[in-house]
Design an enzyme around this catalytic site. Sequence first.
Site, PDB file in Angstrom:
ATOM      1  N   ASN A 199      -4.754   2.490  -6.676  1.00 37.17           N
ATOM      2  CA  ASN A 199      -4.390   1.424  -7.623  1.00 37.17           C
ATOM      3  C   ASN A 199      -4.679   1.844  -9.056  1.00 37.17           C
ATOM      4  O   ASN A 199      -3.850   1.660  -9.954  1.00 37.17           O
ATOM      5  CB  ASN A 199      -5.199   0.160  -7.323  1.00 37.17           C
ATOM      6  N   HIS A 204      -1.026  -1.098  -9.304  1.00 36.18           N
ATOM      7  CA  HIS A 204      -1.077  -2.033  -8.176  1.00 36.18           C
ATOM      8  C   HIS A 204       0.235  -2.079  -7.371  1.00 36.18           C
ATOM      9  O   HIS A 204       0.212  -2.077  -6.129  1.00 36.18           O
ATOM     10  CB  HIS A 204      -1.420  -3.425  -8.719  1.00 36.18           C
ATOM     11  N   GLU A 234      -7.003  -3.582   2.248  1.00 34.21           N
ATOM     12  CA  GLU A 234      -6.398  -2.338   2.744  1.00 34.21           C
ATOM     13  C   GLU A 234      -6.953  -2.015   4.129  1.00 34.21           C
ATOM     14  O   GLU A 234      -7.099  -0.850   4.496  1.00 34.21           O
ATOM     15  CB  GLU A 234      -6.649  -1.175   1.768  1.00 34.21           C
TER      16      GLU A 234
HETATM   17  P1  GH3 Z   1     -13.096   3.461   0.738  1.00 34.84           P
HETATM   18  O1  GH3 Z   1     -12.527   4.774   1.002  1.00 34.84           O
HETATM   19  O2  GH3 Z   1     -14.563   3.441   0.810  1.00 34.84           O
HETATM   20  O3  GH3 Z   1     -12.487   2.395   1.618  1.00 34.84           O
HETATM   21  O4  GH3 Z   1     -12.736   3.098  -0.739  1.00 34.84           O
HETATM   22  P2  GH3 Z   1     -11.661   2.089  -1.283  1.00 34.84           P
HETATM   23  O5  GH3 Z   1     -11.388   2.429  -2.702  1.00 34.84           O
HETATM   24  O6  GH3 Z   1     -10.488   2.126  -0.373  1.00 34.84           O
HETATM   25  O7  GH3 Z   1     -12.356   0.699  -1.093  1.00 34.84           O
HETATM   26  P3  GH3 Z   1     -12.712  -0.420  -2.119  1.00 34.84           P
HETATM   27  O8  GH3 Z   1     -13.212  -1.558  -1.280  1.00 34.84           O
HETATM   28  O9  GH3 Z   1     -13.627   0.094  -3.179  1.00 34.84           O
HETATM   29  O10 GH3 Z   1     -11.355  -0.812  -2.783  1.00 34.84           O
HETATM   30  C1  GH3 Z   1     -10.334  -1.445  -2.117  1.00 34.84           C
HETATM   31  C2  GH3 Z   1      -9.261  -1.784  -3.100  1.00 34.84           C
HETATM   32  O11 GH3 Z   1      -8.128  -2.357  -2.460  1.00 34.84           O
HETATM   33  C3  GH3 Z   1      -9.722  -2.790  -4.128  1.00 34.84           C
HETATM   34  C4  GH3 Z   1      -8.623  -3.838  -4.144  1.00 34.84           C
HETATM   35  O12 GH3 Z   1      -8.245  -4.172  -5.452  1.00 34.84           O
HETATM   36  C5  GH3 Z   1      -7.511  -3.171  -3.415  1.00 34.84           C
HETATM   37  N1  GH3 Z   1      -6.626  -4.111  -2.770  1.00 34.84           N
HETATM   38  C6  GH3 Z   1      -6.938  -5.101  -1.918  1.00 34.84           C
HETATM   39  N2  GH3 Z   1      -5.823  -5.763  -1.534  1.00 34.84           N
HETATM   40  C7  GH3 Z   1      -4.779  -5.187  -2.170  1.00 34.84           C
HETATM   41  C8  GH3 Z   1      -3.358  -5.422  -2.198  1.00 34.84           C
HETATM   42  O13 GH3 Z   1      -2.815  -6.317  -1.545  1.00 34.84           O
HETATM   43  N3  GH3 Z   1      -2.600  -4.610  -2.961  1.00 34.84           N
HETATM   44  C9  GH3 Z   1      -3.138  -3.610  -3.689  1.00 34.84           C
HETATM   45  N4  GH3 Z   1      -2.326  -2.844  -4.413  1.00 34.84           N
HETATM   46  N5  GH3 Z   1      -4.467  -3.375  -3.692  1.00 34.84           N
HETATM   47  C10 GH3 Z   1      -5.271  -4.146  -2.957  1.00 34.84           C
HETATM   48 MG    MG Z   2     -10.655   1.521   1.584  1.00 38.11          MG
END
Ligand code: GH3
Ligand code: MG
Length: 364
Positions: A199, A204, A234
């Site tokens: 992102n 996004h 995710e």
């Molecule tokens: P890790 O490998 O430890 O899982 O790291 P990560 O970056 O995947 O995990 P983290 O929980 O830090 O971040 C998850 C991100 O996913 C943050 C959030 O903004 C993003 N996210 C959640 N839902 C959605 C969505 O519907 N669309 C998008 N584009 N991003 C999303």
């Molecule tokens: Mg993740």
Amino acid sequence: MDAKKIQVLLVEDNPGDARLIQEALAERGDGAFRLHWAKTLAEGIRRLLTGPDVDLVLLDLSLPGTRGLDTLARLLDQGADVPVIVLTGLDDEALAVEAVRRGAQDYLVKGQTSGPLLARAIRYAIERKEAQAELAAANARLAEANRRLAELATTDDLTGLWNRRHFFEVFEHETRRLARTGGDLALVMLDVDHFKRVNDTWGHPFGDRVLAHVAAVLRREAREVDLVARFGGEEFVVLMPGTTLAQAATAGERFRRAIEAAPLRRDDGPASVTVSVGVAACASPGEAAHLLRHVDEALYAAKRAGRNCTMPWTPEGPACVGEVAGATTQGPASDPAHAPPASCITPGASASTPAAPLGAGRPP
Ligand code: GH3
Ligand code: MG
């Protein structure tokens, strides 16, 4: 003007009866009706299907080669969707009532049909038919709206997968079934690695595309009987009835490899994404209560092991399956929490990774 007249098709083989109808309509003298006459059912149906529009059919039930309700059924089956008034003799009233039950709008008894009565019956029959059609259309719209509502309540908009709410409904149903009939139940949980970086780096909307992409791969790879759902953000889950831990671990690893290998297009070239996978299973209702916690622990262990690997939960602790592809690019190398244990690393990680892993810090 003829076009504004009510077009009535009389299907009647008896010329005397036909003349009586014609006279009854003419008796009104306002010229509101235009009468067309067909002498057989076949001629009447042909006229309905190929001639100018007919607003209503006056149908004698006894025609050459066809009698009673069969006449009506054939007209309704083959003719256009038009209101029908059946014409019966004095002793046929029970039959006429049955005809109304089977789709005719009304009935009239021959010889007792004055002009005003006939005109009123025709107008009411047309209005009733229109009201029925509107009701049917409204019902169809309502059914479609209900279907859409049910879909919205159970599916995830972005990916088209089942949503978390539906997952829990099925999960509870499956655990109750397990309590009654026994068997195996496994759960695979997948989380996109470093998705925040995706992102942050590409925006996004592209992150959304990545989620839809992962969902499509999962849907393709999972069996029909498995339930694939977006658990949140995710994170995805695959509920696998009748599946042991070993089988689910094999499937989880297959999902992981498929996601890693599936090409993702960006304007500046191909890219790929990886997931960490936790797997847990149970064979008794008691264990089912812990399934979610176990799969969550296994997923957490997969993350700690360096990501991009599959980790089944066992009472002795999770043991990694598969590879940690590009472990140094998947997490900060200096972070000991991201250093994979030796048992998790298998050779050839990059050979099965055709494109650069996303979230590896490539410049935007
Ligand atoms: P890790 O490998 O430890 O899982 O790291 P990560 O970056 O995947 O995990 P983290 O929980 O830090 O971040 C998850 C991100 O996913 C943050 C959030 O903004 C993003 N996210 C959640 N839902 C959605 C969505 O519907 N669309 C998008 N584009 N991003 C999303
Ligand atoms: Mg993740």
